[in-house]
Scaffold this motif. Structure first.
Motif, PDB file in Angstrom:
ATOM      1  N   TRP A  58       0.813  -1.212   0.000  1.00  0.00           N
ATOM      2  CA  TRP A  58       0.000   0.000   0.000  1.00  0.00           C
ATOM      3  C   TRP A  58       0.849   1.265   0.000  1.00  0.00           C
ATOM      4  O   TRP A  58       0.494   2.244  -0.661  1.00  0.00           O
ATOM      5  N   LYS A  59       1.988   1.268   0.690  1.00  0.00           N
ATOM      6  CA  LYS A  59       2.879   2.432   0.647  1.00  0.00           C
ATOM      7  C   LYS A  59       3.351   2.673  -0.800  1.00  0.00           C
ATOM      8  O   LYS A  59       3.354   3.802  -1.281  1.00  0.00           O
ATOM      9  N   ILE A  64       2.771   5.154  -6.597  1.00  0.00           N
ATOM     10  CA  ILE A  64       2.445   5.130  -8.031  1.00  0.00           C
ATOM     11  C   ILE A  64       1.116   5.818  -8.336  1.00  0.00           C
ATOM     12  O   ILE A  64       0.858   6.174  -9.484  1.00  0.00           O
ATOM     13  N   GLN A  65       0.292   6.027  -7.315  1.00  0.00           N
ATOM     14  CA  GLN A  65      -0.971   6.750  -7.509  1.00  0.00           C
ATOM     15  C   GLN A  65      -0.803   8.260  -7.366  1.00  0.00           C
ATOM     16  O   GLN A  65      -1.788   8.989  -7.436  1.00  0.00           O
ATOM     17  N   GLY A  66       0.437   8.723  -7.167  1.00  0.00           N
ATOM     18  CA  GLY A  66       0.668  10.163  -7.151  1.00  0.00           C
ATOM     19  C   GLY A  66       1.295  10.722  -5.887  1.00  0.00           C
ATOM     20  O   GLY A  66       1.545  11.925  -5.806  1.00  0.00           O
ATOM     21  N   LYS A  67       1.578   9.881  -4.907  1.00  0.00           N
ATOM     22  CA  LYS A  67       2.232  10.371  -3.691  1.00  0.00           C
ATOM     23  C   LYS A  67       3.741  10.434  -3.953  1.00  0.00           C
ATOM     24  O   LYS A  67       4.541   9.691  -3.385  1.00  0.00           O
ATOM     25  N   ASN A  68       4.087  11.355  -4.871  1.00  0.00           N
ATOM     26  CA  ASN A  68       5.478  11.582  -5.257  1.00  0.00           C
ATOM     27  C   ASN A  68       5.627  13.060  -5.590  1.00  0.00           C
ATOM     28  O   ASN A  68       4.623  13.777  -5.679  1.00  0.00           O
ATOM     29  N   GLU A  69       6.875  13.515  -5.731  1.00  0.00           N
ATOM     30  CA  GLU A  69       7.123  14.953  -5.895  1.00  0.00           C
ATOM     31  C   GLU A  69       6.434  15.568  -7.115  1.00  0.00           C
ATOM     32  O   GLU A  69       6.135  16.755  -7.111  1.00  0.00           O
ATOM     33  N   LYS A  70       6.172  14.779  -8.125  1.00  0.00           N
ATOM     34  CA  LYS A  70       5.516  15.295  -9.334  1.00  0.00           C
ATOM     35  C   LYS A  70       4.010  15.071  -9.319  1.00  0.00           C
ATOM     36  O   LYS A  70       3.327  15.415 -10.284  1.00  0.00           O
ATOM     37  N   PRO A 108       9.768  10.000  -4.008  1.00  0.00           N
ATOM     38  CA  PRO A 108       8.637   9.784  -3.103  1.00  0.00           C
ATOM     39  C   PRO A 108       8.485  10.950  -2.130  1.00  0.00           C
ATOM     40  O   PRO A 108       9.473  11.596  -1.766  1.00  0.00           O
ATOM     41  N   THR A 109       7.254  11.210  -1.703  1.00  0.00           N
ATOM     42  CA  THR A 109       7.027  12.211  -0.662  1.00  0.00           C
ATOM     43  C   THR A 109       6.859  11.551   0.704  1.00  0.00           C
ATOM     44  O   THR A 109       6.919  12.231   1.724  1.00  0.00           O
ATOM     45  N   ASP A 110       6.675  10.244   0.738  1.00  0.00           N
ATOM     46  CA  ASP A 110       6.633   9.484   1.992  1.00  0.00           C
ATOM     47  C   ASP A 110       8.080   9.155   2.353  1.00  0.00           C
ATOM     48  O   ASP A 110       8.801   8.534   1.565  1.00  0.00           O
ATOM     49  N   ILE A 115      13.880   5.310  -3.722  1.00  0.00           N
ATOM     50  CA  ILE A 115      14.266   4.767  -5.022  1.00  0.00           C
ATOM     51  C   ILE A 115      15.627   4.107  -4.838  1.00  0.00           C
ATOM     52  O   ILE A 115      16.525   4.686  -4.225  1.00  0.00           O
ATOM     53  N   GLU A 116      15.783   2.896  -5.367  1.00  0.00           N
ATOM     54  CA  GLU A 116      17.078   2.218  -5.309  1.00  0.00           C
ATOM     55  C   GLU A 116      17.427   1.682  -6.686  1.00  0.00           C
ATOM     56  O   GLU A 116      16.539   1.376  -7.487  1.00  0.00           O
TER      57      GLU A 116
END
Length: 183
Positions: A58-59, A64-70, A108-110, A115-116
């Motif tokens: 879920w995290k 991928i549903q938009g909880k990222n910087e863009k 990611p914003t969480d 990213i690895e």
């Protein structure tokens, strides 16, 4: 051609990391050479493997549903992997980053998501069907480890990955894998 057909068939047209079959294959496992690729990951600590997979999924799904910087939606990929380390209660759950974002994935914003880059590596893979439980993954990993030891194949025995390719709503022809990295 066979490899791309197999990859497409297994992943139901979802993107997956690139690999090629290495020189050695056997009926009960295969050796794949995976290319370097970026993955989005999270580590869940102190939970059961099943609960860690649920929380981790879920995290990453929120990423991928938009909880990222863009605030960008990103396509789902396969497989969903989980790193299992001997004697450790931390589980690293990961999604492959789609090819169009490999060069510059949205951050990611969480703070628990990162990213690895996984370097290119030869990986021993054992495939199996059905609904995979943590116990089934452990059983298949032990079978693969025993086969590799018996055949004198050197591999990193202190960890393995589980790899799931199917939605929980898919009832038939399910595909799962366990991975050991070749030494």
């Amino acid at each position: 051609m066979i490899k791309s057909f197999k990859q497409t068939f297994l992943s139901l047209d979802l993107q997956s990391p690139r690999w090629s079959s290495a020189e050695t294959t056997a009926k009960d496992y295969e050796l794949r050479q995976y290319e370097t690729a970026k993955w989005v990951s999270t580590v869940i600590r102190g939970e059961t493997q099943k609960e860690a997979m649920r929380q981790g999924f879920w995290k990453l799904f929120h990423y991928i549903q938009g909880k990222n910087e863009k605030e960008m939606k990103i396509d789902m990929t396969v497989p969903v992997t989980c790193l299992i380390k001997s004697g450790c209660v931390d589980f690293k759950i990961s999604f492959f980053v789609p090819f169009e974002h490999q060069d510059s994935p949205p951050q990611p914003t969480d703070s628990d998501v990162f990213i690895e880059e996984r370097k290119a590596a030869p990986i021993f893979v054992r495939s199996f069907g059905g609904f995979a439980s943590p116990e089934k993954y452990a059983e298949e990993a032990e079978v693969l480890a025993r086969i590799l030891r018996n055949r004198g194949q050197p591999f990193h025995e202190d960890f393995f990955y589980t790899a799931g390719y199917d939605s929980p709503f898919k009832l038939f022809n399910r595909h799962n894998e366990v991975w050991y990295f070749k030494k």
